[in-house]
Design an enzyme around this catalytic site. Sequence first.
Site, PDB file in Angstrom:
ATOM      1  N   HIS A  22       3.231  -1.838  -1.384  1.00  0.00           N
ATOM      2  CA  HIS A  22       4.052  -2.178  -2.706  1.00  0.00           C
ATOM      3  C   HIS A  22       3.385  -3.083  -3.406  1.00  0.00           C
ATOM      4  O   HIS A  22       3.217  -4.207  -2.849  1.00  0.00           O
ATOM      5  CB  HIS A  22       5.463  -2.321  -2.444  1.00  0.00           C
ATOM      6  CG  HIS A  22       6.170  -1.148  -1.631  1.00  0.00           C
ATOM      7  ND1 HIS A  22       6.515  -0.272  -2.327  1.00  0.00           N
ATOM      8  CD2 HIS A  22       6.097  -0.715  -0.553  1.00  0.00           C
ATOM      9  CE1 HIS A  22       7.077   0.700  -1.631  1.00  0.00           C
ATOM     10  NE2 HIS A  22       7.058   0.466  -0.386  1.00  0.00           N
ATOM     11  N   CYS A  34       3.044  -1.508  -9.950  1.00  0.00           N
ATOM     12  CA  CYS A  34       3.332  -0.482  -9.467  1.00  0.00           C
ATOM     13  C   CYS A  34       3.475   0.746 -10.465  1.00  0.00           C
ATOM     14  O   CYS A  34       2.807   1.935 -10.173  1.00  0.00           O
ATOM     15  CB  CYS A  34       4.587  -0.271  -8.763  1.00  0.00           C
ATOM     16  SG  CYS A  34       5.344   0.912  -8.119  1.00  0.00           S
TER      17      CYS A  34
END
Length: 116
Positions: A22, A34
């Site tokens: 992430h 992201c």
Amino acid sequence: MITLHVERSSRERITGFRLSGHAGSGPYGYDLVCAGVSAVSFGAINAVEALTHSHPDVKQAPDGGLLDYRADEQASESDQDKAQLILEAMIVSMRTIEQSYGKFLRIHDKGGVDHA
């Protein structure tokens, strides 16, 4: 941090890639790194599937922390060539993100040069 591992054949053709992790560059739902990485990777996969007759093997984790792509080795040479162009364009876009946000994205390309 998101890590992109690119796998290539001895002929330098992309045989697969794996995105894991992430970015953590912002709060959930507002993480621009992201969002960019997701848009580029899913856009490339969707383009391969829409513009070729190939059927790559794609797996993802329910939490969004993993995307695994394996090229369709049974596809025609023409479709494999089209898929390669799309995937190489994806790598160019990812490198652009990495240049600006290298703290959140790292690319490992076994057939190319790592850019940190």
